[in-house]
Design an enzyme around this catalytic site. Sequence first.
Site, mmCIF file in Angstrom:
data_model
loop_
_atom_site.group_PDB
_atom_site.id
_atom_site.type_symbol
_atom_site.label_atom_id
_atom_site.label_comp_id
_atom_site.label_asym_id
_atom_site.label_seq_id
_atom_site.Cartn_x
_atom_site.Cartn_y
_atom_site.Cartn_z
ATOM 1 C CG ASN A 37 -8.467 -2.442 -25.926
ATOM 2 O OD1 ASN A 37 -9.521 -2.596 -25.320
ATOM 3 N ND2 ASN A 37 -8.054 -1.245 -26.318
ATOM 4 N N GLY A 279 -3.527 -0.334 -32.180
ATOM 5 C CA GLY A 279 -2.194 -0.655 -31.672
ATOM 6 C C GLY A 279 -2.214 -1.812 -30.696
ATOM 7 C CG ASP A 280 -4.431 -1.468 -27.310
ATOM 8 O OD1 ASP A 280 -3.294 -1.119 -26.943
ATOM 9 O OD2 ASP A 280 -5.448 -0.774 -27.130
#
Length: 339
Positions: A37, A279-280
């Site tokens: 990601n 979060g990525d």
Amino acid sequence: MKVVTFGEIMLRLSPPNHKRIFQADCFEVTYGGAEANVAAFLAQMGVDAYFVTKLPDNPLGDAAIGHLRKFGVKTDYIARGGSRIGIYFLEIGASQRPSKVVYDRAHSAISEAKREDFNWEKILDGASWFHFSGITPPLGKELPLILEDALKVAKKKNVTVSCDLNYRARLWSKEEAQKVMIPFMEYVDVLIANEEDIEKVLGIPVEGLDLKTGKLNREAYVKVAEEISKKYGFKTIGITLRESVSATVNYWSVMVYENGKPHFSTRYEIHIVDRVGAGDSFAGALIYGSLMGFEPQKKAEFAAAASCLKHTIPGDFAVLSVEEIEKLASGATSGRVER
């Protein structure tokens, strides 16, 4: 700007229209994984992003590689072999029903990877940055050694290293995580985490938080950032601050701690479409901001805006442009139709 990320990419299967797995008679297909990601995000920002993993030499492995290439990720160093690709099932929640993940990743190709599968001298030649997460080491017996090999080469070549602690209780205990991950911290320049990651992986609790109600105490985050910065010598610490009202509505902001000072971003109210990969995208945006030489406050605003927007996009990958992120970061939050 060559950036290398290392980890697992999985086949993702989700029931459509917020159905539960029990109700599903078909699944939507995509691919994703923490480090993949990040690579996909950076590739869309115009960075030379390479994703390194091991995938089976079969049509599913080919499809995963094709998906990465579709988003501009370079796949030159992906090892082929092993019997299968890891799978995860995502049941997307709504309102008070949380999203749920079911993993089927045992004996995946990456879990059976060997040190000789990866020539880190070649992979990291000319690289500016190397990124990994705490999800990868517990997946296979040799993966901590493979990562150690990569980190030693990165240090020798003066490659900046970032780590997203990404603690997963289903993969290992906090004691196991600390035994493996804490020694890696000597190689890490940029740390990315939330309060649970810091407590479980580094053994340092964030005091004064009420996670049940989602209320945040900014001073608690500043204090823990100061502590881990002094202990490990990180150049930058990025912490995500999620306030969960429900599975559908969250408040989102971030803190970037750099040069001994905290920098808090704008706080966004988000109506979530898909939170997996948010979060990525934060990690990817923080890396991008660092590569571009952004000042700490601009890094925080850019990373918060990127991860805010990812919550609105189905799938693991954040399908975004620099211009879209900068527009939101500059204060354009109305969401009005663009004609």
